[in-house]
Structure formats: structure tokens, C-alpha cells
Design a protein around this motif. Structure first.
Motif, mmCIF file in Angstrom:
data_model
loop_
_atom_site.group_PDB
_atom_site.id
_atom_site.type_symbol
_atom_site.label_atom_id
_atom_site.label_comp_id
_atom_site.label_asym_id
_atom_site.label_seq_id
_atom_site.Cartn_x
_atom_site.Cartn_y
_atom_site.Cartn_z
ATOM 1 N N ALA B 10 65.642 41.584 2.766
ATOM 2 C CA ALA B 10 64.283 41.293 3.201
ATOM 3 C C ALA B 10 64.280 41.058 4.702
ATOM 4 C CB ALA B 10 63.727 40.076 2.470
ATOM 5 N N SER B 39 53.424 48.487 -2.028
ATOM 6 C CA SER B 39 53.317 47.732 -3.260
ATOM 7 C C SER B 39 52.495 48.478 -4.298
ATOM 8 C CB SER B 39 52.688 46.372 -2.969
ATOM 9 O OG SER B 39 52.562 45.622 -4.154
ATOM 10 N N THR B 84 54.381 47.382 6.517
ATOM 11 C CA THR B 84 54.818 46.485 5.448
ATOM 12 C C THR B 84 55.007 47.276 4.164
ATOM 13 O OG1 THR B 84 53.744 44.532 6.373
ATOM 14 C CG2 THR B 84 54.143 44.533 3.996
ATOM 15 N N SER B 86 58.512 48.467 1.081
ATOM 16 C CA SER B 86 59.941 48.490 0.783
ATOM 17 C C SER B 86 60.497 49.824 1.233
ATOM 18 C CB SER B 86 60.180 48.313 -0.717
ATOM 19 O OG SER B 86 59.832 47.011 -1.128
ATOM 20 N N THR B 103 65.075 47.589 1.145
ATOM 21 C CA THR B 103 64.811 46.477 2.061
ATOM 22 C C THR B 103 63.319 46.237 2.062
ATOM 23 O OG1 THR B 103 66.687 46.867 3.546
ATOM 24 C CG2 THR B 103 64.772 45.748 4.480
ATOM 25 N N SER B 104 62.921 44.995 1.833
ATOM 26 C CA SER B 104 61.510 44.639 1.841
ATOM 27 C C SER B 104 61.133 44.193 3.245
ATOM 28 C CB SER B 104 61.254 43.511 0.832
ATOM 29 O OG SER B 104 59.891 43.138 0.843
#
Lengths: 114, 109
Positions: B10, B39, B84, B86, B103-104
Motif C-alpha cells: 500500500a 475499485s 487512486t 490498485s 499495490t494499493s
């Protein structure tokens, strides 16, 4: 150009029930993939088709999962019977040629098994 | 199997800053690809780098590949809130494209 289409977007079923997911790849794409994605994980390949032939299904749990790609276009992934652990997002992708090419993903079907 | 492994898991930065994420893998590869996933959405291809290439650019993205160290990095310059998501590296080897856990990235205004 339309992208990869999947339906339904969401599905909630009780355990032991059957469920089916449908995918329409990008027109002209010979290779179609089904992936499973658990929360917080990357996609994991279930099966890969080149035209109508399933060329890699080694990760498909064949006791309960089945897939078909009739006429080398649309594909259906079925689970029968569903188990609690099958709750995940099922992604379909397609590519023009081989698995090494860029893959184009659909929005996925989020399955919840109660 | 998940061959690639992203680092960090993250990352939180402010708009305008650069974001760097790394990917390590274990076996020889044909190419390495980076994908983004917002998301609740599908994955979107960002960039592909072949095993005989060392660096590649696409807009605000810069990817490097070091086959001797079996690692790659993705740099996003001048990040925006819309970045924003992943980010996943995927290695093309064997007969499959193998994805890491991702990786977020969170970019705050």
C-alpha cells in the motif's frame, strides 16, 4: 469499439445452488480467459481458450466448474454446486492473439455464496 | 500461481508527488505488463515491456525492467486523485500471464 461484456455484474446465491456467468469478448479476439479474483489478490487464471479450444484448464476445479466457448465467440462459466469458498469476482478477458499479448478485461461478476 | 510480487502493498501520497511501485518475479519471462484496477472494476492495461527492453514510457508512466535482478518498477509522475487504484504487475511466462497481489495506491488532494 465495445469492450469485453460480462453478465451479470452481481450474483447472490445460496450454497449448493448452480450459477452461470456469461462473457462476450472484443470482436475478433481469438483468445478468451476466465480469471478468479479473491479480495486483496491478483487475478488467477481458471481457463484459457484459443478459438473454441480450451488450451489451458489446469487450474479449473473440474468437479464443480465447467466452461464452454461455442463458435469461438461467447463463453459461459458454470459452477454447480456452488460452495461458500467460491465467493469472489470472476473476470473475463480477451486478447487478439497469444497469452503474451495485452489482455482486455471485462468489469467482472461479483459472486456471493451464502 | 502468482509469480509477481509487488512492493509496497500500500502507498499513500499527495497529488503532484511521484509514486513508485516495484515488482519482483522468479522465472524467466517473455514480457512484463502493468495493469490498473479501480475499485469494483475490471483491470485496464497500462504498459507492456518486453524482456529485451530496459525502459519504456507512456504519458506519465515510466517502467523499467531489470532481468538480471528479475525486477521491474512502475513510476507515476505528478500523480492525480484519479490515479487512486490498485496496480498489478503480470509476467508472461510458461503458458500464462501471472499476476501479483498488487499495490494499493491512494492519492489525496
Amino acid at each position: 469499439e465495445a469492450g469485453v461484456v460480462q453478465s451479470p455484474r452481481y450474483k447472490i446465491i445460496e450454497k449448493k445452488q448452480p450459477v452461470a456467468f456469461w462473457c462476450n469478448p472484443i470482436s475478433g479476439h481469438n483468445t478468451l480467459y476466465w480469471y478468479l479474483q479473491n479480495l486483496g489478490q491478483g487475478p488467477e487464471l481458471l481457463i484459457r481458450y484459443e478459438n473454441e479450444e480450451a488450451v489451458d484448464d489446469s487450474q479449473l476445479p473440474k468437479d464443480r466448474f465447467s466452461a464452454e466457448r461455442l463458435k469461438g465467440v461467447d463463453s459461459t462459466l458454470k459452477i454447480q454446486p456452488a460452495e461458500l469458498g467460491d465467493s469472489a469476482v470472476y473476470l473475463c478477458a480477451s486478447s487478439l492473439g497469444r497469452y503474451t499479448d495485452t489482455q482486455y478485461f471485462g468489469p467482472g461478476t461479483r459472486l456471493t455464496v451464502l | 500461481s502468482q509469480q509477481g510480487e509487488e512492493d509496497p502493498q500500500a502507498l499513500s501520497i499527495q497529488e503532484g508527488e511521484n509514486a513508485t511501485m516495484n515488482c519482483s518475479y522468479k522465472t524467466s519471462i517473455n514480457n512484463l505488463q502493468w495493469y490498473r484496477q479501480n475499485s469494483g472494476r475490471g483491470l485496464v492495461h497500462l504498459i507492456l515491456i518486453r524482456s529485451n527492453e530496459r525502459e519504456k514510457h507512456s504519458g506519465r508512466l515510466r517502467v523499467t525492467l531489470d532481468t538480471s535482478k528479475k525486477s521491474s518498477s512502475l513510476l507515476i509522475t505528478a500523480s492525480r486523485a484519479a490515479d487512486t487504484a490498485s496496480y498489478f504487475c503480470a509476467t508472461a511466462s510458461g503458458y500464462a500471464l501471472n499476476f501479483g497481489k498488487g499495490t494499493s495506491l491512494l492519492v489525496t488532494p
